[in-house]
Design a protein around this motif. Structure first.
Motif, PDB file in Angstrom:
ATOM      1  N   ILE A   1      -6.175   5.268  -2.843  1.00 54.86           N
ATOM      2  CA  ILE A   1      -6.314   4.393  -4.009  1.00 54.86           C
ATOM      3  C   ILE A   1      -7.297   5.000  -5.012  1.00 54.86           C
ATOM      4  O   ILE A   1      -7.048   5.027  -6.219  1.00 54.86           O
ATOM      5  CB  ILE A   1      -6.777   2.986  -3.572  1.00 54.86           C
ATOM      6  CG1 ILE A   1      -5.617   2.247  -2.905  1.00 54.86           C
ATOM      7  CG2 ILE A   1      -7.297   2.176  -4.763  1.00 54.86           C
ATOM      8  CD1 ILE A   1      -6.013   0.947  -2.243  1.00 54.86           C
TER       9      ILE A   1
ATOM     10  N   ASP B   1      -2.819   4.587   9.364  1.00 54.80           N
ATOM     11  CA  ASP B   1      -3.793   5.076   8.385  1.00 54.80           C
ATOM     12  C   ASP B   1      -4.160   6.531   8.669  1.00 54.80           C
ATOM     13  O   ASP B   1      -4.270   7.355   7.754  1.00 54.80           O
ATOM     14  CB  ASP B   1      -5.065   4.225   8.419  1.00 54.80           C
ATOM     15  CG  ASP B   1      -4.899   2.899   7.709  1.00 54.80           C
ATOM     16  OD1 ASP B   1      -3.930   2.773   6.943  1.00 54.80           O
ATOM     17  OD2 ASP B   1      -5.726   2.003   7.925  1.00 54.80           O
TER      18      ASP B   1
ATOM     19  N   THR C   1      -2.564  -5.936  -3.760  1.00 55.74           N
ATOM     20  CA  THR C   1      -1.843  -5.361  -2.634  1.00 55.74           C
ATOM     21  C   THR C   1      -2.062  -6.199  -1.383  1.00 55.74           C
ATOM     22  O   THR C   1      -2.965  -7.040  -1.310  1.00 55.74           O
ATOM     23  CB  THR C   1      -2.269  -3.896  -2.393  1.00 55.74           C
ATOM     24  OG1 THR C   1      -1.386  -3.296  -1.448  1.00 55.74           O
ATOM     25  CG2 THR C   1      -3.691  -3.791  -1.884  1.00 55.74           C
TER      26      THR C   1
ATOM     27  N   ASP D   1      -2.529  -2.549   5.690  1.00 53.19           N
ATOM     28  CA  ASP D   1      -3.864  -2.095   5.308  1.00 53.19           C
ATOM     29  C   ASP D   1      -3.804  -1.087   4.167  1.00 53.19           C
ATOM     30  O   ASP D   1      -3.064  -0.103   4.229  1.00 53.19           O
ATOM     31  CB  ASP D   1      -4.569  -1.443   6.496  1.00 53.19           C
ATOM     32  CG  ASP D   1      -4.970  -2.456   7.553  1.00 53.19           C
ATOM     33  OD1 ASP D   1      -5.001  -3.650   7.216  1.00 53.19           O
ATOM     34  OD2 ASP D   1      -5.235  -2.056   8.695  1.00 53.19           O
ATOM     35  N   PRO D   2      -4.611  -1.286   3.113  1.00 58.11           N
ATOM     36  CA  PRO D   2      -4.665  -0.303   2.026  1.00 58.11           C
ATOM     37  C   PRO D   2      -5.468   0.926   2.434  1.00 58.11           C
ATOM     38  O   PRO D   2      -6.400   0.842   3.230  1.00 58.11           O
ATOM     39  CB  PRO D   2      -5.372  -1.068   0.893  1.00 58.11           C
ATOM     40  CG  PRO D   2      -6.213  -2.085   1.595  1.00 58.11           C
ATOM     41  CD  PRO D   2      -5.459  -2.467   2.840  1.00 58.11           C
ATOM     42  N   ASN D   3      -5.070   2.069   1.903  1.00 53.65           N
ATOM     43  CA  ASN D   3      -5.788   3.325   2.141  1.00 53.65           C
ATOM     44  C   ASN D   3      -6.647   3.585   0.905  1.00 53.65           C
ATOM     45  O   ASN D   3      -6.161   4.070  -0.116  1.00 53.65           O
ATOM     46  CB  ASN D   3      -4.776   4.452   2.361  1.00 53.65           C
ATOM     47  CG  ASN D   3      -5.441   5.773   2.711  1.00 53.65           C
ATOM     48  OD1 ASN D   3      -6.469   6.124   2.144  1.00 53.65           O
ATOM     49  ND2 ASN D   3      -4.844   6.496   3.636  1.00 53.65           N
TER      50      ASN D   3
ATOM     51  N   PRO E   1       0.791  -1.234   0.000  1.00 56.77           N
ATOM     52  CA  PRO E   1       0.000   0.000   0.000  1.00 56.77           C
ATOM     53  C   PRO E   1       0.821   1.281   0.000  1.00 56.77           C
ATOM     54  O   PRO E   1       0.393   2.290  -0.572  1.00 56.77           O
ATOM     55  CB  PRO E   1      -0.838  -0.131   1.287  1.00 56.77           C
ATOM     56  CG  PRO E   1      -1.010  -1.604   1.455  1.00 56.77           C
ATOM     57  CD  PRO E   1       0.302  -2.202   1.017  1.00 56.77           C
TER      58      PRO E   1
ATOM     59  N   ILE F   1       1.327   2.596  -3.520  1.00 58.60           N
ATOM     60  CA  ILE F   1       0.133   3.230  -4.098  1.00 58.60           C
ATOM     61  C   ILE F   1      -0.067   4.623  -3.489  1.00 58.60           C
ATOM     62  O   ILE F   1      -0.436   5.574  -4.183  1.00 58.60           O
ATOM     63  CB  ILE F   1      -1.120   2.369  -3.864  1.00 58.60           C
ATOM     64  CG1 ILE F   1      -0.893   0.937  -4.322  1.00 58.60           C
ATOM     65  CG2 ILE F   1      -2.326   2.954  -4.596  1.00 58.60           C
ATOM     66  CD1 ILE F   1      -2.032  -0.011  -4.005  1.00 58.60           C
ATOM     67  N   ASN F   2       0.185   4.739  -2.199  1.00 58.46           N
ATOM     68  CA  ASN F   2       0.053   6.042  -1.542  1.00 58.46           C
ATOM     69  C   ASN F   2       0.970   7.076  -2.186  1.00 58.46           C
ATOM     70  O   ASN F   2       0.572   8.232  -2.405  1.00 58.46           O
ATOM     71  CB  ASN F   2       0.393   5.917  -0.052  1.00 58.46           C
ATOM     72  CG  ASN F   2      -0.575   5.013   0.700  1.00 58.46           C
ATOM     73  OD1 ASN F   2      -1.669   4.708   0.209  1.00 58.46           O
ATOM     74  ND2 ASN F   2      -0.177   4.577   1.881  1.00 58.46           N
TER      75      ASN F   2
ATOM     76  N   ASN G   1      -7.274  -6.224  -2.160  1.00 59.11           N
ATOM     77  CA  ASN G   1      -6.581  -6.499  -0.918  1.00 59.11           C
ATOM     78  C   ASN G   1      -6.499  -8.008  -0.754  1.00 59.11           C
ATOM     79  O   ASN G   1      -7.502  -8.712  -0.865  1.00 59.11           O
ATOM     80  CB  ASN G   1      -7.350  -5.872   0.250  1.00 59.11           C
ATOM     81  CG  ASN G   1      -6.543  -5.876   1.526  1.00 59.11           C
ATOM     82  OD1 ASN G   1      -5.324  -5.988   1.496  1.00 59.11           O
ATOM     83  ND2 ASN G   1      -7.215  -5.739   2.660  1.00 59.11           N
TER      84      ASN G   1
END
Length: 545
Positions: A321, A458, A311, A315-317, A286, A289-290, A337
């Protein structure tokens, strides 16, 4: 809709069904499976080496591997040998891997920029007696190479492109000073080792069997999971790790994908590779991507070929995204995810295209996977109600061979009924979707509350001043632990007064979390320490406190 069924004893199973092991009964070795994939199923599919911009077909790669296997045998390397490889993400890596399968070796590897003490430590823990290095890696390490177990050192040289690509081996024989000690019975069915992430300390060799490898390829090819068929997929995670080798290369070739091999290029160099090779699939953590979402010149790239971003690891944001998808001209971009561990050999959970799961969840347990969530206060009991946090335990039909030459660690990592204790904190919602809330060892105990480091990260990342961050717990005599943030600033913020930047970030976090969850200390650093798979090495940050 319930996404997982639950038995009376708290065992969850996916609605995707069970795995049928008879499907893959024809494959008893990786040598047989490799030959079938590379020469019969997809002989014309391509592998591209980004560093040289060369490409070769699957069929030619296999022929080269077969010649290399013959060279190893002619130079006295017998079946059952434990072999250690140091190589960039390139053709040579895959040739030596397949040659090892063909000759019945057990292979492990080190990252190409690892210092010699780290490489030597890997050789020791693997009990390897043969070392293989690319010419570039050998030139870097040649004056330091010294390990008492080694009997052969091989250096690879290659030449040519497409159907003229060849590899040659230079052999340096040595007289080993020690004989490694291990139980040969422990290697029954084992084709290679993968090293654990090393986020909490020294990496550990994990046994991978042929059965594990085949099942991993199949379950990660479940319809709507990765959709690698006819894809152009980028592999930048080091092939020494499960993310690069299994989820990147092996699942890709199992589906005939065009594979683009590159050493980790840095977050923004990814964009050049996507544009150049018209990539359809990339797999990144992640944090990458950020950084894309916040890159001022993102619109200058043509990224419309990109269809899937896979990903995991943290934790993805999804706010960032969505921002990336819109700015890149890809509003229909699918970002998935996923969840897995080196110990399980690949992804065990994933969001499936045809099933509308919450994208923040880790998706559905893939076929062959069952799981429990252990009560933190009473581990023999398991959680089935929504919102309560526990430790995720997973089980797969072929079990977990786990750690080589370390039966005590293996025993401690498994329950009596064969579930692997992942060390990850998880919760359920009312529909039995699974959400990872942090690492058990990352949980911060503050005044009787258990805080999730990942959820605080996050909150910090929502600040426009922050390019990357990590949160750890610091010992405190009054609160037991306090949450401390380490942040990397975006370029614009580096021009501002540091005190104002810190106040701004802390104020931002305070407006997004409850009072007891607030960051108590914040430090600005140049770079967050990560391992080669992108996971934060928090033990390094803890040393800074």
């Amino acid at each position: 809709m319930k996404f997982h069924s639950c038995s009376r004893d708290g065992i969850f199973e996916s609605v995707l069904g069970k795995y049928d092991p008879t499907i893959d009964k024809n494959w008893t070795s990786m040598a047989e499976l490799s030959k079938h994939i590379f020469t019969e199923l997809y002989p014309e599919s391509k592998i591209i080496e980004a560093s040289s911009d060369h490409e070769i077909s699957y069929n030619h790669l296999f022929k080269t591997a077969r010649k290399t296997a013959n060279q190893f045998r002619e130079m006295g390397v017998e079946s059952g040998t434990l072999l250690h490889l140091v190589s960039e993400n390139d053709f040579d890596w895959l040739v030596v891997l397949i040659a090892s399968y063909l000759n019945g070796y057990v292979i492990a590897s080190s990252h190409p920029v690892s210092p010699w003490p780290e490489v030597s430590g890997g050789i020791d823990s693997q009990c390897a007696t043969v070392l293989v290095l690319t010419r570039k890696c050998y030139d870097r390490l040649r004056d330091e190479i010294d390990n008492p177990f080694l009997s052969h050192i091989f250096v690879t040289d290659n030449s040519g492109n497409r159907d003229s690509y060849e590899i040659s081996l230079t052999c340096i024989r040595r007289e080993p000073k020690k004989v490694p000690k291990y139980d040969p019975e422990e290697l029954n069915g084992v084709c290679q080792f993968l090293f654990s992430s090393g986020t909490t300390g020294k990496a550990k060799p994990i046994k991978v069997t042929c059965e594990m490898m085949i099942h991993s390829c199949r379950r990660n090819s479940y319809p709507g999971c990765t959709e690698y068929s006819r894809s152009i997929s980028l592999v930048t995670q080091p092939l020494t790790h499960v993310g690069g080798l299994i989820f990147g290369v092996m699942v890709g070739v199992y589906n005939g994908a065009t594979i683009v091999l590159a050493d980790y290029p840095g977050s923004l160099k990814f964009l050049d590779l996507i544009q150049k090779y018209k990539l359809t699939h990339v797999s990144v953590v992640p944090a990458v991507i950020n950084s894309w979402a916040k890159y001022p010149d993102l619109e200058q790239y043509n990224l419309t070929s990109l269809k899937y971003v896979l990903t995991g690891a943290s934790d993805p944001n999804f706010e960032l995204i969505h921002k990336f998808a819109q700015r890149s001209g890809n509003p229909s971009l699918i970002v998935k995810n996923t969840y897995g561990a080196t110990e399980s050999n690949s992804c065990t959970f994933a969001n499936i295209d045809s099933i509308p799961t919450n994208p923040i969840s880790i998706g559905l347990a893939l076929p062959g996977i069952t799981f429990k969530i252990a009560d933190l206060n009473d581990p023999p009991n398991f959680i089935t109600e929504a919102g309560k946090q526990g430790e995720l335990y997973i089980k797969q039909h072929y079990g977990f061979p786990l750690y080589f030459n370390d039966p005590q660690r293996t025993k401690e990592s498994l329950t009596e009924d064969g579930f692997y204790k992942t060390g990850d904190l998880a919760t359920l919602d009312e529909e039995f979707q699974v959400f990872i809330s942090g690492r058990l060892k990352d949980a911060i105990k503050f005044r009787g509350f258990t805080l999730s480091a990942s959820s605080l990260e996050d909150a910090v990342m929502q600040s426009d001043l922050v390019a990357d961050c990590a949160v750890v717990g610091k010992s405190d005599p009054n609160c037991y632990q306090i949450p401390v943030a380490f942040v990397v600033l975006v370029n614009e913020a580096k021009l501002m007064e540091e005190k104002l930047v810190i106040e701004s970030i802390l104020g931002h976090v305070a407006s997004h979390v409850s009072e007891y969850k607030q960051i108590r200390e914040l430090y600005i650093i140049e770079k967050i320490p990560r391992n080669t798979n992108g996971k934060v090495q928090k033990f390094i940050l803890n040393k800074l406190l």
